[in-house]
Design a protein around this motif. Structure first.
Motif, PDB file in Angstrom:
ATOM      1  N   ARG A 130     -31.028  27.958  76.327  1.00  0.00           N
ATOM      2  CA  ARG A 130     -31.084  26.858  75.357  1.00  0.00           C
ATOM      3  C   ARG A 130     -30.285  25.634  75.829  1.00  0.00           C
ATOM      4  O   ARG A 130     -30.634  24.492  75.511  1.00  0.00           O
ATOM      5  CB  ARG A 130     -30.520  27.378  74.027  1.00  0.00           C
ATOM      6  N   GLN A 131     -29.199  25.886  76.566  1.00  0.00           N
ATOM      7  CA  GLN A 131     -28.315  24.788  76.945  1.00  0.00           C
ATOM      8  C   GLN A 131     -29.017  23.651  77.679  1.00  0.00           C
ATOM      9  O   GLN A 131     -28.701  22.482  77.430  1.00  0.00           O
ATOM     10  CB  GLN A 131     -27.138  25.296  77.807  1.00  0.00           C
ATOM     11  N   PRO A 132     -29.988  23.934  78.620  1.00  0.00           N
ATOM     12  CA  PRO A 132     -30.607  22.813  79.333  1.00  0.00           C
ATOM     13  C   PRO A 132     -31.271  21.803  78.399  1.00  0.00           C
ATOM     14  O   PRO A 132     -31.381  20.631  78.731  1.00  0.00           O
ATOM     15  CB  PRO A 132     -31.675  23.497  80.208  1.00  0.00           C
ATOM     16  N   LEU A 133     -31.678  22.247  77.200  1.00  0.00           N
ATOM     17  CA  LEU A 133     -32.352  21.328  76.282  1.00  0.00           C
ATOM     18  C   LEU A 133     -31.411  20.228  75.786  1.00  0.00           C
ATOM     19  O   LEU A 133     -31.862  19.207  75.273  1.00  0.00           O
ATOM     20  CB  LEU A 133     -32.958  22.093  75.099  1.00  0.00           C
ATOM     21  N   GLN A 134     -30.090  20.429  75.948  1.00  0.00           N
ATOM     22  CA  GLN A 134     -29.152  19.359  75.569  1.00  0.00           C
ATOM     23  C   GLN A 134     -29.312  18.145  76.497  1.00  0.00           C
ATOM     24  O   GLN A 134     -28.812  17.071  76.210  1.00  0.00           O
ATOM     25  CB  GLN A 134     -27.697  19.863  75.580  1.00  0.00           C
ATOM     26  N   LYS A 135     -30.034  18.318  77.597  1.00  0.00           N
ATOM     27  CA  LYS A 135     -30.313  17.184  78.497  1.00  0.00           C
ATOM     28  C   LYS A 135     -31.593  16.461  78.070  1.00  0.00           C
ATOM     29  O   LYS A 135     -32.064  15.561  78.742  1.00  0.00           O
ATOM     30  CB  LYS A 135     -30.511  17.681  79.938  1.00  0.00           C
ATOM     31  N   GLY A 136     -32.232  16.910  76.994  1.00  0.00           N
ATOM     32  CA  GLY A 136     -33.497  16.307  76.546  1.00  0.00           C
ATOM     33  C   GLY A 136     -34.657  17.205  76.941  1.00  0.00           C
ATOM     34  O   GLY A 136     -34.560  17.991  77.883  1.00  0.00           O
ATOM     35  N   LEU A 137     -35.786  17.021  76.231  1.00  0.00           N
ATOM     36  CA  LEU A 137     -36.932  17.912  76.408  1.00  0.00           C
ATOM     37  C   LEU A 137     -37.548  17.768  77.804  1.00  0.00           C
ATOM     38  O   LEU A 137     -37.942  18.763  78.423  1.00  0.00           O
ATOM     39  CB  LEU A 137     -37.983  17.590  75.336  1.00  0.00           C
ATOM     40  N   LEU A 138     -37.601  16.527  78.328  1.00  0.00           N
ATOM     41  CA  LEU A 138     -38.305  16.315  79.600  1.00  0.00           C
ATOM     42  C   LEU A 138     -37.584  16.982  80.760  1.00  0.00           C
ATOM     43  O   LEU A 138     -38.189  17.672  81.581  1.00  0.00           O
ATOM     44  CB  LEU A 138     -38.462  14.816  79.874  1.00  0.00           C
ATOM     45  N   ILE A 139     -36.270  16.784  80.839  1.00  0.00           N
ATOM     46  CA  ILE A 139     -35.507  17.391  81.942  1.00  0.00           C
ATOM     47  C   ILE A 139     -35.180  18.846  81.612  1.00  0.00           C
ATOM     48  O   ILE A 139     -35.308  19.745  82.445  1.00  0.00           O
ATOM     49  CB  ILE A 139     -34.187  16.620  82.190  1.00  0.00           C
ATOM     50  N   ILE A 153     -37.519  28.237  83.159  1.00  0.00           N
ATOM     51  CA  ILE A 153     -37.159  29.137  84.277  1.00  0.00           C
ATOM     52  C   ILE A 153     -36.228  30.248  83.769  1.00  0.00           C
ATOM     53  O   ILE A 153     -36.378  31.420  84.092  1.00  0.00           O
ATOM     54  CB  ILE A 153     -36.467  28.335  85.415  1.00  0.00           C
ATOM     55  N   GLN A 154     -35.291  29.858  82.928  1.00  0.00           N
ATOM     56  CA  GLN A 154     -34.357  30.854  82.376  1.00  0.00           C
ATOM     57  C   GLN A 154     -35.091  31.912  81.558  1.00  0.00           C
ATOM     58  O   GLN A 154     -34.789  33.095  81.623  1.00  0.00           O
ATOM     59  CB  GLN A 154     -33.307  30.168  81.489  1.00  0.00           C
ATOM     60  N   GLN A 155     -36.108  31.460  80.803  1.00  0.00           N
ATOM     61  CA  GLN A 155     -36.836  32.413  79.950  1.00  0.00           C
ATOM     62  C   GLN A 155     -37.673  33.376  80.787  1.00  0.00           C
ATOM     63  O   GLN A 155     -37.696  34.569  80.530  1.00  0.00           O
ATOM     64  CB  GLN A 155     -37.750  31.663  79.000  1.00  0.00           C
ATOM     65  N   ILE A 156     -38.355  32.801  81.805  1.00  0.00           N
ATOM     66  CA  ILE A 156     -39.248  33.642  82.614  1.00  0.00           C
ATOM     67  C   ILE A 156     -38.441  34.688  83.386  1.00  0.00           C
ATOM     68  O   ILE A 156     -38.840  35.839  83.517  1.00  0.00           O
ATOM     69  CB  ILE A 156     -40.067  32.761  83.589  1.00  0.00           C
ATOM     70  N   THR A 157     -37.262  34.285  83.880  1.00  0.00           N
ATOM     71  CA  THR A 157     -36.455  35.212  84.682  1.00  0.00           C
ATOM     72  C   THR A 157     -35.607  36.149  83.813  1.00  0.00           C
ATOM     73  O   THR A 157     -34.837  36.962  84.323  1.00  0.00           O
ATOM     74  CB  THR A 157     -35.525  34.442  85.641  1.00  0.00           C
ATOM     75  N   LYS A 158     -35.727  36.004  82.492  1.00  0.00           N
ATOM     76  CA  LYS A 158     -35.036  36.893  81.527  1.00  0.00           C
ATOM     77  C   LYS A 158     -33.566  37.072  81.839  1.00  0.00           C
ATOM     78  O   LYS A 158     -33.048  38.195  81.875  1.00  0.00           O
ATOM     79  CB  LYS A 158     -35.728  38.243  81.486  1.00  0.00           C
ATOM     80  N   GLY A 159     -32.917  35.969  82.164  1.00  0.00           N
ATOM     81  CA  GLY A 159     -31.472  36.001  82.347  1.00  0.00           C
ATOM     82  C   GLY A 159     -31.014  36.569  83.677  1.00  0.00           C
ATOM     83  O   GLY A 159     -29.823  36.858  83.850  1.00  0.00           O
ATOM     84  N   LYS A 160     -31.946  36.734  84.630  1.00  0.00           N
ATOM     85  CA  LYS A 160     -31.521  37.343  85.907  1.00  0.00           C
ATOM     86  C   LYS A 160     -30.767  36.339  86.781  1.00  0.00           C
ATOM     87  O   LYS A 160     -30.028  36.729  87.679  1.00  0.00           O
ATOM     88  CB  LYS A 160     -32.737  37.882  86.662  1.00  0.00           C
ATOM     89  N   LEU A 161     -30.957  35.033  86.541  1.00  0.00           N
ATOM     90  CA  LEU A 161     -30.211  34.043  87.331  1.00  0.00           C
ATOM     91  C   LEU A 161     -28.750  34.084  86.895  1.00  0.00           C
ATOM     92  O   LEU A 161     -28.460  34.178  85.700  1.00  0.00           O
ATOM     93  CB  LEU A 161     -30.780  32.640  87.097  1.00  0.00           C
ATOM     94  N   PRO A 162     -27.826  34.021  87.872  1.00  0.00           N
ATOM     95  CA  PRO A 162     -26.412  34.142  87.484  1.00  0.00           C
ATOM     96  C   PRO A 162     -25.890  32.850  86.847  1.00  0.00           C
ATOM     97  O   PRO A 162     -26.596  31.844  86.815  1.00  0.00           O
ATOM     98  CB  PRO A 162     -25.726  34.395  88.829  1.00  0.00           C
ATOM     99  N   GLY A 163     -24.658  32.891  86.415  1.00  0.00           N
ATOM    100  CA  GLY A 163     -23.995  31.669  85.952  1.00  0.00           C
ATOM    101  C   GLY A 163     -23.834  31.632  84.439  1.00  0.00           C
ATOM    102  O   GLY A 163     -24.396  32.439  83.711  1.00  0.00           O
ATOM    103  N   ARG A 164     -23.021  30.656  84.035  1.00  0.00           N
ATOM    104  CA  ARG A 164     -22.751  30.459  82.604  1.00  0.00           C
ATOM    105  C   ARG A 164     -22.996  28.991  82.283  1.00  0.00           C
ATOM    106  O   ARG A 164     -22.280  28.125  82.777  1.00  0.00           O
ATOM    107  CB  ARG A 164     -21.296  30.833  82.315  1.00  0.00           C
ATOM    108  N   ALA A 165     -24.032  28.717  81.532  1.00  0.00           N
ATOM    109  CA  ALA A 165     -24.332  27.331  81.152  1.00  0.00           C
ATOM    110  C   ALA A 165     -23.409  26.934  79.998  1.00  0.00           C
ATOM    111  O   ALA A 165     -23.125  27.751  79.121  1.00  0.00           O
ATOM    112  CB  ALA A 165     -25.788  27.213  80.743  1.00  0.00           C
TER     113      ALA A 165
END
Ligand SMILES: Cc1cc2nc3c(=O)[nH]c(=O)nc-3n(C[C@H](O)[C@H](O)[C@H](O)COP(=O)(O)OP(=O)(O)OC[C@H]3O[C@@H](n4cnc5c(N)ncnc54)[C@H](O)[C@@H]3O)c2cc1C
Ligand code: SF4
Length: 577
Positions: free
Chosen positions: A426-435, A442-454
């Motif tokens: 959800r956090q990337p949406l704070q940059k606006g819908l387009l970006i 990508i986060q949804q498709i990979t079901k959280g497999k990408l590392p890191g803390r947004a």
């Protein structure tokens, strides 16, 4: 920015009581559950199921083994949801019930078999898109959380719970002085009743009482008054991301034609797409039925409280949304029968506070357990309530007093797993819908497999400006589109005109902030004097707070104010939201 004008409140000093009253002046219960919503009542029912087979532990919990403290007139009276529910946890809680029986009990309306998701580029266009993963709802059940809570209340009462409705818990009781080692939650204090505008006792005054408990469950939903104080007192949010919030406004309509599918729209209309506005939101339309079998629909608009345009109003955005031909076709000839508004915690996994403290645990929305990508929290509320019950029961049975095992139980359950998968979506949406949209995908498709803390930034740290969102709101016609006050009227709001003010805000603030509150509040609580009275050269204005209209949605807490608990029995009485 709202954070520059913090509300006049010191939650630890005001809402934490140090030490219990004398034994003969208090009520003693086994487990005190604050909040008779879906989460609190799931906890009560699970506890009573376990205690039914264990008279020894039941006896150890005293004359009142389980008490639920609920501020609304009836359980569910302040609960509101979309609400499409993942069925698993409710099936687990009441395994002997079929889904057909849920529908006979009047809180469920059918299994989702068809759904459609649209983009709405303009006020006239709707483009159907393939259903994105979070919107896949096949097999889920459309419910009413207020009706579900009333059902859960009946079950809990039959099993022996003591349900104190019209009772607000106003203070968390800890048994040692501030900052002392080993302090522990010892219960909660119920609020006084019958105070006047200035806090003076009226003729019908009844003082509050300490409710002493062996375990306390905070199930206050969003935004939690005692939960907020507990988080501060026990540093439960240390090392977490800040919590962020969303606000939803919902209507229920009686309609001429049954709706045969679930509908979601993802905008951008009626929101502004420019990142400057910071607006992210969406809508739902779900089919329902009333007890006579007549066709209803639930329709709602949810907006993140991260926006920057002070004229953003979830209520008016919903009215605007109803003017779209896609919606008009569904509602035409129908009648609005219910309205309500409520905030929800949007931060997800990283914003969840520590869920246990000595003597108490947090469940449901109090613990931030909502997946806002899918707009799903009801099943997490039920599961967390059950896990809290199981942890507390096991500890009390062994004669132990630590409930820390609850933390791990949540992490390993469906709640922890599902929240983990969408933790950075959800956090990337704070940059606006387009970006943010593609990054979120990508986060949804990979079901959280990408590392890191947004990371999240706080909703109240957003500088506000007076923009143009308001220009698109329709003029209410009282038939199809409505103003805020007539909407509050149909909630059955019962706040006394001479009740003390439960909303804490600064009353002389920059116009941008005053406008933010005026537009945001779905109940029309905040007014700015029109003739400029109270304004000064610095651009600051007076704010009038009509707090008796408040429907306790909690949104003000995200944008620079604080909702505190009013007297028990005040506020709306939602029946089918
Ligand atoms: C607009 C909107 C749409 C949603 N749509 C969906 C959906 O479609 N599907 C889904 O799964 N989830 C959805 N959710 C999320 C879901 O509704 C919530 O997660 C869930 O209902 C919260 O339940 P709860 O028991 O934690 O809180 P609540 O239902 O809010 O219950 C808390 C109770 O505690 C009481 N209370 C609070 N403080 C005190 C106090 N100090 N003293 C006494 N009583 C107190 C309140 O009156 C209330 O009855 C939605 C939420 C919103 C706001
Ligand atoms: S005043 Fe009440 S209804 Fe209005 S935003 Fe605040 S909590 Fe919600």
């Amino acid at each position: 920015m709202p954070a520059a004008f913090p509300p006049p409140v010191d939650s630890q000093k005001e809402f934490v009581k140090r030490g219990l009253d004398a034994e003969d002046e208090l009520i003693e219960v086994g487990v005190a559950i604050v909040g008779g919503g879906t989460a609190g009542l799931a906890c009560a029912n699970r506890l009573l199921q376990l205690l039914a087979d264990d008279p020894e532990t039941m006896e150890r919990l005293g004359e009142v083994p389980v008490a639920v403290i609920e501020k609304a007139k009836t359980c569910g009276g302040h609960s509101l949801s979309g609400a499409v529910m993942r069925p698993g946890p409710l099936e687990e809680l009441f395994p002997e019930m079929t889904r057909e029986q849920w529908r006979e009990e009047g809180f469920a309306f059918g299994e989702v078999k068809k759904e459609a998701v649209y983009l709405t580029p303009t006020s006239k266009m709707a483009l159907r898109v393939p259903t994105p993963p979070p919107f896949k709802n096949h097999g889920n059940e459309v419910v009413s959380v207020s009706a579900l809570a009333r059902y859960q209340q009946r079950q809990a009462e039959e099993a022996g719970a003591y349900i104190l409705t019209e009772t607000s818990a106003t203070q968390l009781i800890v048994d040692t002085p501030s900052g002392a080692q080993g302090s522990r939650v010892a219960g909660v204090r119920s609020g006084d009743k019958g105070r006047g505008k200035e806090g003076e006792p009226l003729g019908n005054f009844e003082p509050g009482t300490d409710i002493k408990a062996q375990a306390t469950v905070l199930a206050e939903g969003c935004w939690g008054h005692i939960t907020g104080a507990a988080i501060k007192e026990f540093d439960l949010a240390d090392g977490r991301e800040p919590q962020v919030w969303e606000l939803g406004v919902k209507e229920v309509w009686k309609v001429k034609q049954p709706l045969d599918r679930l509908i979601h729209t993802m905008g951008p209309w009626p929101l502004k797409i420019s990142p400057k506005y910071g607006q992210i939101g969406g809508t739902w339309i779900y089919p329902m039925k009333n007890e006579k079998g007549e066709d209803l629909v639930s329709i709602g608009f949810v907006v993140e409280l991260e926006y920057a345009d002070a004229t953003t109003s979830a209520h008016d955005l919903l009215q605007t949304f109803k003017t779209h031909p896609l919606v008009r076709k569904i509602l035409e000839g129908g009648e609005r029968i219910a309205w309500g508004a409520k905030a929800l915690p949007g931060g997800g996994y990283w914003s969840m506070p520590k869920l246990s403290m000595p003597g108490a645990v947090l469940v449901g929305d109090s613990g931030g357990m909502v997946d806002t990508m899918a707009l799903k929290g009801v099943h997490h509320c039920i599961k967390s309530g059950m896990l809290a019950a199981e942890t507390i029961y096991a500890a009390l049975k062994r004669g132990e007093s630590s409930f820390e095992a609850y933390e791990e139980a949540i992490e390993e359950s469906s709640v922890g797993k599902e929240m983990w998968e969408v933790r950075n979506a959800r956090q990337p949406l704070q940059k606006g819908l387009l970006i943010g949209g593609p990054l979120s995908g990508i986060q949804q498709i990979t079901k959280g497999k990408l590392p890191g803390r947004a990371h999240w930034h706080r909703n109240d740290a957003k500088p506000m400006f007076i923009g143009k969102t308001k220009d698109s709101y329709p003029k209410p016609d009282g038939k199809y589109t409505f103003d805020k006050l007539s909407s509050v009227f149909i909630t059955g709001n019962a706040t006394r005109d001479d009740a003390p003010n439960h909303i804490r805000v600064q009353k002389h603030v920059p116009r941008e902030l005053a406008e933010t509150w005026k537009w945001m509040c779905p109940a029309g609580v905040y007014e700015i004097p029109e003739d400029g009275e109270g304004g000064d050269e610095s651009g600051e204005v007076d704010v009038i707070v009509n707090y008796t209209n408040c429907v306790q949605c909690g949104a003000i807490t995200a944008k620079g104010g604080r909702l505190t608990v009013p007297e028990g029995g005040d506020g709306p009485l939602y029946q089918i939201l």
